[in-house]
Scaffold this active site. Structure first.
Site, PDB file in Angstrom:
ATOM      1  N   ARG A  91      91.899  32.425  72.267  1.00  0.00           N
ATOM      2  CA  ARG A  91      90.990  33.472  72.771  1.00  0.00           C
ATOM      3  C   ARG A  91      90.192  32.929  73.944  1.00  0.00           C
ATOM      4  NH1 ARG A  91      85.897  32.888  68.626  1.00  0.00           N
ATOM      5  NH2 ARG A  91      86.523  30.850  67.898  1.00  0.00           N
ATOM      6  N   ASP A 246      89.971  19.705  65.946  1.00  0.00           N
ATOM      7  CA  ASP A 246      90.104  20.440  67.208  1.00  0.00           C
ATOM      8  C   ASP A 246      88.731  20.815  67.765  1.00  0.00           C
ATOM      9  OD1 ASP A 246      90.235  22.196  64.836  1.00  0.00           O
ATOM     10  OD2 ASP A 246      90.152  23.811  66.300  1.00  0.00           O
TER      11      ASP A 246
HETATM   12  P1  AMP Z   1      87.902  27.859  65.942  1.00  0.00           P
HETATM   13  O1  AMP Z   1      87.608  28.123  64.503  1.00  0.00           O
HETATM   14  O2  AMP Z   1      87.023  28.630  66.862  1.00  0.00           O
HETATM   15  O3  AMP Z   1      87.904  26.412  66.249  1.00  0.00           O
HETATM   16  O4  AMP Z   1      89.353  28.406  66.218  1.00  0.00           O
HETATM   17  C1  AMP Z   1      90.497  27.906  65.576  1.00  0.00           C
HETATM   18  C2  AMP Z   1      91.739  28.479  66.203  1.00  0.00           C
HETATM   19  O5  AMP Z   1      91.823  29.881  65.975  1.00  0.00           O
HETATM   20  C3  AMP Z   1      91.830  28.287  67.702  1.00  0.00           C
HETATM   21  O6  AMP Z   1      93.166  28.006  68.023  1.00  0.00           O
HETATM   22  C4  AMP Z   1      91.399  29.623  68.242  1.00  0.00           C
HETATM   23  O7  AMP Z   1      91.910  29.862  69.523  1.00  0.00           O
HETATM   24  C5  AMP Z   1      91.981  30.587  67.209  1.00  0.00           C
HETATM   25  N1  AMP Z   1      91.210  31.827  67.187  1.00  0.00           N
HETATM   26  C6  AMP Z   1      89.941  31.976  66.811  1.00  0.00           C
HETATM   27  N2  AMP Z   1      89.529  33.254  66.970  1.00  0.00           N
HETATM   28  C7  AMP Z   1      90.564  33.944  67.482  1.00  0.00           C
HETATM   29  C8  AMP Z   1      90.764  35.310  67.866  1.00  0.00           C
HETATM   30  N3  AMP Z   1      89.796  36.233  67.786  1.00  0.00           N
HETATM   31  N4  AMP Z   1      91.979  35.637  68.353  1.00  0.00           N
HETATM   32  C9  AMP Z   1      92.958  34.733  68.443  1.00  0.00           C
HETATM   33  N5  AMP Z   1      92.842  33.442  68.086  1.00  0.00           N
HETATM   34  C10 AMP Z   1      91.660  33.044  67.615  1.00  0.00           C
HETATM   35 MG    MG Z   2      87.671  25.504  68.011  1.00  0.00          MG
END
Ligand code: AMP
Ligand code: MG
Length: 477
Positions: A91, A246
């Protein structure tokens, strides 16, 4: 009037398997929420141009500025300890890099910019709440002097994002030293792609740790930077909430303000994140989790540490084993300053730990207790003020060995008067949802000088009432 960035893109020159080149997905009706003028100027950007219709179009992803080389980065990572071989910007889109007025290379990334090949069961979008939250909290962290990604801008999309219910969509512009994570190294290590691993290590060394002369030295530099970072978090009662590999940077900046929160009353096991069921990322677990993440980085870097695998493992293990001592030293440095201690006393760690134990038992507010050490009001923060008095005797005796002026100055610069309290962040988001951005603006402005509070902002130091307490925070995906 056009908006012009002096892009100088280095990540886009790495091999094609590092990313997917693609433009952000346009939105229906871009609308300005806020541009961070000071940061824009530091990046050599014209704030007025960013606020113009052409600028807002760029910030919303509707126009790709000249010189940008937009891409979604690939990475992997351990999430809550479970291995995800394929994550990546699901995103977000990196527009490119600019060199700031101090000569530092900065990523400019749009977050909430639509789906990419790395989107995971998501729409690639963000709603207003998490965007304002990241704006407020990341800028507060910066003002607290803690390494962090920054907020350049927030815009609305004129579109609805469906979460538990429909919410207004928004796009956040994030500025970072880079978006290289432990998980970026893991991505290539897991694929046995030593060539990419080497290119990534060379890139990361040149960019963040130029003194490092190889993979082992890179590991040591990241260990040092992250130990310093998490010690700084501990010093302001910050709980990241989702310390997946990550979300652990190679630069040593705080990244990914999802379910993060600052504690009100102190308790070492505090957890806010709604998805952290077992307290994996609780306040007092953060150093151990960081150690675990650094061990994953060490493992990923092994292929770059020479032909002799046994020797590489031994060296990397020795580096990781140095972390607890390093962290303890950083932690002690942070808490010494908070207690106004400028010299090293043998009992200082015990003194700090004793205060924290009494704060937990006395349900003392973390921020207000440390700040009140300056004016003698700290005892009032405790359920039983005598518990503080007993500790304070030892502290006063220890402090007599310090220069009073310097000691006060250290405390005044290490104990903020104001932090982004959860209930204030929630209040700002709720108001914005009904079209009133005044509480958001006020919070951002007060948090820009957390060590020097204006009289009119006193109320921002008040802990939440029983009704105001926010018990859970959310990822914002
Ligand atoms: P995060 O928890 O923010 O570290 O995100 C973990 C993974 O989920 C990353 O690869 C993000 O890009 C993906 N991700 C989080 N929110 C979204 C969303 N709304 N749409 C698509 N991918 C998402
Ligand atoms: Mg992240």
């Amino acid at each position: 009037m056009g908006v012009s960035f002096s892009f100088d893109n280095s990540y886009a020159a790495l091999p094609a398997r590092f990313y997917t080149k693609m433009a952000p997905a346009p939105v229906a009706r871009p609308g300005l929420i806020k541009v961070n003028h000071a940061l824009a100027e530091a990046l050599g950007l014209d704030p007025a141009a960013l606020e113009s219709a052409a600028g807002v179009a760029v910030l919303a992803g509707n126009a790709v500025p000249e010189g940008a080389d937009p891409l979604a980065q690939a990475y992997a990572g351990h999430q809550f300890g479970g291995w995800s071989p394929q994550l990546g910007d699901g995103r977000a889109i990196l527009l490119g890099e600019v060199i700031d007025t101090e000569g530092n290379r900065r990523d400019i990334q749009l977050k909430g910019s639509g789906p990419t090949p790395y989107s995971r069961m998501g729409d690639g979008r963000a709603w207003l709440g998490p965007v304002l939250r990241e704006y407020i909290v990341s800028e507060a962290m910066h003002a607290l002097g803690i390494p962090t990604t920054r907020a350049l801008a927030a815009v609305t999309t004129g579109e609805t994002v469906l979460r538990e219910r429909p919410y207004p969509g928004a796009v956040f512009t994030r500025v970072a030293a880079s978006h290289i994570r432990v998980g970026t190294f893991q991505f290539f290590a897991a694929r046995g792609d030593a060539e990419a691993l080497q290119a990534l290590a060379d890139h990361a060394i040149a960019r963040h740790h130029p003194q490092a002369n190889g993979a082992l030295a890179l590991l040591d530099a990241v260990i040092a930077a992250q130990a310093r970072l998490v010690a700084a978090w501990m010093g302001v009662g910050f709980i990241h909430g989702v310390m997946n590999t990550d979300n652990t940077t190679i630069s040593g900046e705080t990244i990914d303000y999802g379910p993060c929160a600052f504690m009100d009353s102190y308790h070492p096991e505090t957890v806010y994140s709604s998805i952290d069921q077992f307290g994996r990322y609780a306040y007092n677990r953060q150093p151990d989790i960081l150690l675990w993440n650094l061990a994953q980085l060490a493992t990923a870097l092994l292929p770059l540490m020479g032909e002799d695998r046994e020797a590489a493992i031994e060296a990397a293990t020795a580096s990781v084993h140095r972390f607890p001592g390093l962290f303890q030293a950083e932690w002690l440095a942070v808490f010494r300053r908070k207690l106004g201690l400028l010299t090293d006393g043998p009992e200082d760690a015990a003194l700090a730990q004793d205060l924290l134990a009494r704060m937990a038992a006395g349900q003392a507010d973390f921020t207000n207790t440390f700040r009140a050490l300056l004016d003698g009001g700290a005892r009032d923060q405790f359920l039983e003020p005598e518990a503080f008095d007993a500790w304070a005797e030892g502290w006063e005796a220890r402090r007599k060995t310090e220069d009073p002026e310097a000691s006060r100055a250290a405390m005044a610069g290490a104990n903020p008067a104001v932090i982004p309290r959860n209930h204030r962040v929630e209040e700002a988001i709720a108001a914005a949802l009904s079209g009133d951005y005044a509480p958001f603006e006020r919070l951002v402005s007060a948090l820009a000088t957390p060590f020097a509070l204006a009289d009119g902002d006193r109320d921002l130091t008040r802990p939440p009432t029983e009704n105001e307490v926010v018990r859970q925070t959310f990822c914002g995906t």
